[in-house]
Design a protein around this motif. Sequence first.
Motif, PDB file in Angstrom:
ATOM      1  N   ARG A 257       0.712   4.829  -2.084  1.00  0.00           N
ATOM      2  CA  ARG A 257       0.788   4.981  -0.995  1.00  0.00           C
ATOM      3  C   ARG A 257      -0.656   5.910  -0.306  1.00  0.00           C
ATOM      4  O   ARG A 257      -1.114   5.610   1.095  1.00  0.00           O
ATOM      5  CB  ARG A 257       1.840   5.928  -0.174  1.00  0.00           C
ATOM      6  CG  ARG A 257       2.989   4.402   0.029  1.00  0.00           C
ATOM      7  CD  ARG A 257       4.717   4.806  -0.231  1.00  0.00           C
ATOM      8  NE  ARG A 257       4.584   5.775   0.920  1.00  0.00           N
ATOM      9  CZ  ARG A 257       4.852   4.900   2.092  1.00  0.00           C
ATOM     10  NH1 ARG A 257       4.850   3.593   2.264  1.00  0.00           N
ATOM     11  NH2 ARG A 257       5.559   5.848   3.615  1.00  0.00           N
ATOM     12  N   CYS A 259      -3.588   6.422  -1.554  1.00  0.00           N
ATOM     13  CA  CYS A 259      -4.272   5.487  -1.292  1.00  0.00           C
ATOM     14  C   CYS A 259      -4.457   4.666  -0.505  1.00  0.00           C
ATOM     15  O   CYS A 259      -5.970   4.695   0.289  1.00  0.00           O
ATOM     16  CB  CYS A 259      -4.933   4.922  -2.541  1.00  0.00           C
ATOM     17  SG  CYS A 259      -5.067   5.327  -4.309  1.00  0.00           S
ATOM     18  N   LEU A 260      -4.168   4.189  -0.008  1.00  0.00           N
ATOM     19  CA  LEU A 260      -3.803   3.020   1.199  1.00  0.00           C
ATOM     20  C   LEU A 260      -3.765   3.993   2.599  1.00  0.00           C
ATOM     21  O   LEU A 260      -4.494   3.777   3.491  1.00  0.00           O
ATOM     22  CB  LEU A 260      -2.603   2.291   1.171  1.00  0.00           C
ATOM     23  CG  LEU A 260      -1.969   1.585   0.355  1.00  0.00           C
ATOM     24  CD1 LEU A 260      -0.707   0.567   0.126  1.00  0.00           C
ATOM     25  CD2 LEU A 260      -3.404  -0.067   0.880  1.00  0.00           C
ATOM     26  N   ASN A 261      -3.325   6.006   2.233  1.00  0.00           N
ATOM     27  CA  ASN A 261      -3.315   6.179   3.640  1.00  0.00           C
ATOM     28  C   ASN A 261      -4.751   6.770   4.346  1.00  0.00           C
ATOM     29  O   ASN A 261      -4.615   7.835   5.230  1.00  0.00           O
ATOM     30  CB  ASN A 261      -2.439   6.953   3.819  1.00  0.00           C
ATOM     31  CG  ASN A 261      -0.685   6.276   3.628  1.00  0.00           C
ATOM     32  OD1 ASN A 261      -0.699   4.850   4.721  1.00  0.00           O
ATOM     33  ND2 ASN A 261       0.646   6.415   3.242  1.00  0.00           N
ATOM     34  N   ASP A 268      -9.697   2.645  -3.935  1.00  0.00           N
ATOM     35  CA  ASP A 268      -9.464   1.972  -2.957  1.00  0.00           C
ATOM     36  C   ASP A 268      -8.615   0.485  -2.946  1.00  0.00           C
ATOM     37  O   ASP A 268      -9.187  -0.451  -3.555  1.00  0.00           O
ATOM     38  CB  ASP A 268     -10.679   1.201  -2.095  1.00  0.00           C
ATOM     39  CG  ASP A 268     -10.653   0.525  -0.445  1.00  0.00           C
ATOM     40  OD1 ASP A 268      -9.626   0.678  -0.340  1.00  0.00           O
ATOM     41  OD2 ASP A 268     -11.697   0.182  -0.355  1.00  0.00           O
ATOM     42  N   ILE A 269      -7.460   1.064  -2.870  1.00  0.00           N
ATOM     43  CA  ILE A 269      -6.218  -0.702  -3.132  1.00  0.00           C
ATOM     44  C   ILE A 269      -6.611  -1.353  -2.158  1.00  0.00           C
ATOM     45  O   ILE A 269      -6.040  -2.856  -2.389  1.00  0.00           O
ATOM     46  CB  ILE A 269      -5.232   0.396  -3.209  1.00  0.00           C
ATOM     47  CG1 ILE A 269      -5.270   1.236  -4.619  1.00  0.00           C
ATOM     48  CG2 ILE A 269      -3.721  -1.137  -3.929  1.00  0.00           C
ATOM     49  CD1 ILE A 269      -3.508   2.071  -4.515  1.00  0.00           C
ATOM     50  N   ARG A 270      -7.116  -0.853  -1.030  1.00  0.00           N
ATOM     51  CA  ARG A 270      -7.129  -3.123  -0.271  1.00  0.00           C
ATOM     52  C   ARG A 270      -7.744  -3.410  -0.444  1.00  0.00           C
ATOM     53  O   ARG A 270      -7.477  -4.920  -0.114  1.00  0.00           O
ATOM     54  CB  ARG A 270      -7.822  -1.540   1.351  1.00  0.00           C
ATOM     55  CG  ARG A 270      -7.148  -0.341   2.330  1.00  0.00           C
ATOM     56  CD  ARG A 270      -8.128   0.174   2.839  1.00  0.00           C
ATOM     57  NE  ARG A 270      -7.806   1.170   3.241  1.00  0.00           N
ATOM     58  CZ  ARG A 270      -7.205   2.239   3.480  1.00  0.00           C
ATOM     59  NH1 ARG A 270      -8.037   2.372   1.997  1.00  0.00           N
ATOM     60  NH2 ARG A 270      -6.883   3.249   3.656  1.00  0.00           N
ATOM     61  N   LEU A 271      -8.500  -2.993  -1.374  1.00  0.00           N
ATOM     62  CA  LEU A 271      -9.731  -4.594  -2.226  1.00  0.00           C
ATOM     63  C   LEU A 271      -9.173  -5.393  -3.428  1.00  0.00           C
ATOM     64  O   LEU A 271      -9.024  -6.615  -2.913  1.00  0.00           O
ATOM     65  CB  LEU A 271     -10.250  -4.544  -3.785  1.00  0.00           C
ATOM     66  CG  LEU A 271     -11.662  -2.828  -3.110  1.00  0.00           C
ATOM     67  CD1 LEU A 271     -12.743  -2.499  -4.353  1.00  0.00           C
ATOM     68  CD2 LEU A 271     -12.973  -3.804  -2.615  1.00  0.00           C
ATOM     69  N   ARG A 273      -5.985  -6.999  -1.460  1.00  0.00           N
ATOM     70  CA  ARG A 273      -5.801  -7.914  -0.124  1.00  0.00           C
ATOM     71  C   ARG A 273      -6.300  -8.934  -0.557  1.00  0.00           C
ATOM     72  O   ARG A 273      -6.888 -10.234  -0.452  1.00  0.00           O
ATOM     73  CB  ARG A 273      -6.637  -7.587   1.142  1.00  0.00           C
ATOM     74  CG  ARG A 273      -5.562  -6.282   1.582  1.00  0.00           C
ATOM     75  CD  ARG A 273      -6.135  -5.863   2.805  1.00  0.00           C
ATOM     76  NE  ARG A 273      -5.321  -4.066   3.087  1.00  0.00           N
ATOM     77  CZ  ARG A 273      -5.740  -3.824   4.319  1.00  0.00           C
ATOM     78  NH1 ARG A 273      -6.927  -3.998   4.680  1.00  0.00           N
ATOM     79  NH2 ARG A 273      -4.790  -2.991   4.606  1.00  0.00           N
ATOM     80  N   SER A 274      -8.164  -9.487  -1.424  1.00  0.00           N
ATOM     81  CA  SER A 274      -8.806 -10.621  -2.200  1.00  0.00           C
ATOM     82  C   SER A 274      -8.173 -11.097  -2.740  1.00  0.00           C
ATOM     83  O   SER A 274      -8.011 -10.403  -3.717  1.00  0.00           O
ATOM     84  CB  SER A 274      -9.646 -10.382  -2.547  1.00  0.00           C
ATOM     85  OG  SER A 274     -10.738 -10.646  -3.155  1.00  0.00           O
ATOM     86  N   THR A 278      -7.568 -10.248  -7.341  1.00  0.00           N
ATOM     87  CA  THR A 278      -6.316 -10.272  -7.461  1.00  0.00           C
ATOM     88  C   THR A 278      -6.349 -10.917  -8.687  1.00  0.00           C
ATOM     89  O   THR A 278      -6.197 -10.929  -9.836  1.00  0.00           O
ATOM     90  CB  THR A 278      -5.450 -10.086  -6.701  1.00  0.00           C
ATOM     91  OG1 THR A 278      -5.724  -9.243  -5.334  1.00  0.00           O
ATOM     92  CG2 THR A 278      -4.170  -9.327  -7.276  1.00  0.00           C
ATOM     93  N   ARG A 399     -19.205  -1.041  -3.118  1.00  0.00           N
ATOM     94  CA  ARG A 399     -17.175  -0.868  -3.895  1.00  0.00           C
ATOM     95  C   ARG A 399     -17.238  -1.403  -5.064  1.00  0.00           C
ATOM     96  O   ARG A 399     -16.038  -1.269  -5.680  1.00  0.00           O
ATOM     97  CB  ARG A 399     -16.439  -1.202  -2.909  1.00  0.00           C
ATOM     98  CG  ARG A 399     -16.005  -0.949  -1.536  1.00  0.00           C
ATOM     99  CD  ARG A 399     -15.136   0.520  -1.661  1.00  0.00           C
ATOM    100  NE  ARG A 399     -15.150   1.346  -0.730  1.00  0.00           N
ATOM    101  CZ  ARG A 399     -14.619   2.842  -0.543  1.00  0.00           C
ATOM    102  NH1 ARG A 399     -14.466   3.322  -1.087  1.00  0.00           N
ATOM    103  NH2 ARG A 399     -14.207   3.472   1.080  1.00  0.00           N
TER     104      ARG A 399
END
Length: 516
Positions: A257, A259-261, A268-271, A273-274, A278, A399
């Motif tokens: 949380r 890292c996301l915020n 960058d945990i948003r990576l 989303r790929s 994953t 990244r």
Amino acid sequence: MSTVDSVPDSARSAVPADPRRWVGLAVLCASLLIVVMDMTILNVAIPAIDADLHPSSVELLWIVDVYSLVVAGFLVVAGGLADRFGRRRMLIIGYVAFGAIPLLVIVADSPVALIALRALLGLGGALIMPSTMSMIRNLFTDARERAVALGIWGAMAAVGAGVGPIVGGALLEVFTWHAAFLFNTPVMIVAIVASLLFLPESYGAKVRWDALGVVLSIVGMAGVVYAIKAFGKYGIADPTALTATVIGVGCLVWFARRCLNRPEPLLDIRLLRSRELTAGLLCALVTSVAIAAMMLLIAQWMQLVEGYTPLEAGLHLLPSAIVSGILSPLAPRIADWIGARTVMAGGLFVGGLGFALLYVIPRPWTYPPVAIALVLVGAGMASLAIGSAVIMSSAPAERAGNAAVMEETSFEVGNTLGVAVLGSIAAVMFARLVAPIDLDALGVSRADAEAARESIGGAITVADDLGPAGAELADAARAAFTDALATVGLVGAALMIATAVIVWWMTPRGMSVEGH
């Protein structure tokens, strides 16, 4: 930030290729070779360590496992330091640590001291591992060349896994188990010189330091892995394991949380989303689980059940490394023919068949069918090369460091979980199978009876102390250990085949190693 790292993928072909890239790759592959060897070189030394230091089954697992756990815990920190202060600089610091810390083994005279030494080694490994992949991204601007380079890099992981037991076995033929640690020191001196001569410095995107995030990631992973070990030894109702689970999972959720915020997260945990990235991480994780458990447990079976010397055990583990070492560099070309998705999912499925073979072959085992299982698992490990290429091609260039940290974390956590989960399953099954033996009738004391049920090494030691009367205990312990490994084969097969289905579903049909 390096020039190459700041260039978008669409324009990377305009960046001149580094003329030292293939020599630099050789240095980076040698780095990986040594780090992976250090994970597996200890496998053949475990019986000697067991006989000398008499660790409990949990201490034995920690001796093997704490290295990967610490590496995984500090990878995020190491990746951030490398991006900020220079990847080559952090690599060389890691080499210094990897060469100097093993000298402490001279004064390590207890299981706790050895666990502490392995933990310190993990700090050095954490500084080395993320720099290797991000520097490959930096050196190879062409996606196809990068895929080949990562295939060679993956082959080194397989070779290291296979050569480690052989080197360890050869050292144990002449020296004590301490030599398995001291081997690092002269090799690291050569690595430092080669890095200064052939590797260019590079930097990544700099982010604000997050001390709380670092603590959360380390405590979270340590708590979860400790819980797995404790559940395996004491059962699902153990209060310590339950507490560790709550702390570990809570810290990891808090870290995610955080890292996301944050606009500039440490990781960058948003990576994730790929879907293809994953899927590549999942491939790396489960492949590492499989190979770590297979190499550790089969090495013990060869020595303690079949009676091989450490060197003989290392040589008999080679089929896995040979097959993986041959197939990994060829994996990008195979992926061009049949698709990256097929190679990743198919590799996991083939590895699962290798584990399943351990369950179905009749007991007592003989070496030939075990060698076939090793070959199948080695073939499955080759899919890691494509997983690495997919991960790096799926992440934006700026990244690349984060993607490298994620893969190395998956790799290290996979090694940790392979030993912790499958190793604990083997330990639990062994204890259950040995429990019905009437040790009192054999004249075994209460303390020795507990040791005999802890591990096969303990049972063999107790049996040797009994003299001729211990033959029954030794035979029963060897049969119990083989049956326990067969159960591990069934669990490993289910895990790998299920993951193959998930990776097939997650990876786009047209995905290639070039990311399109």
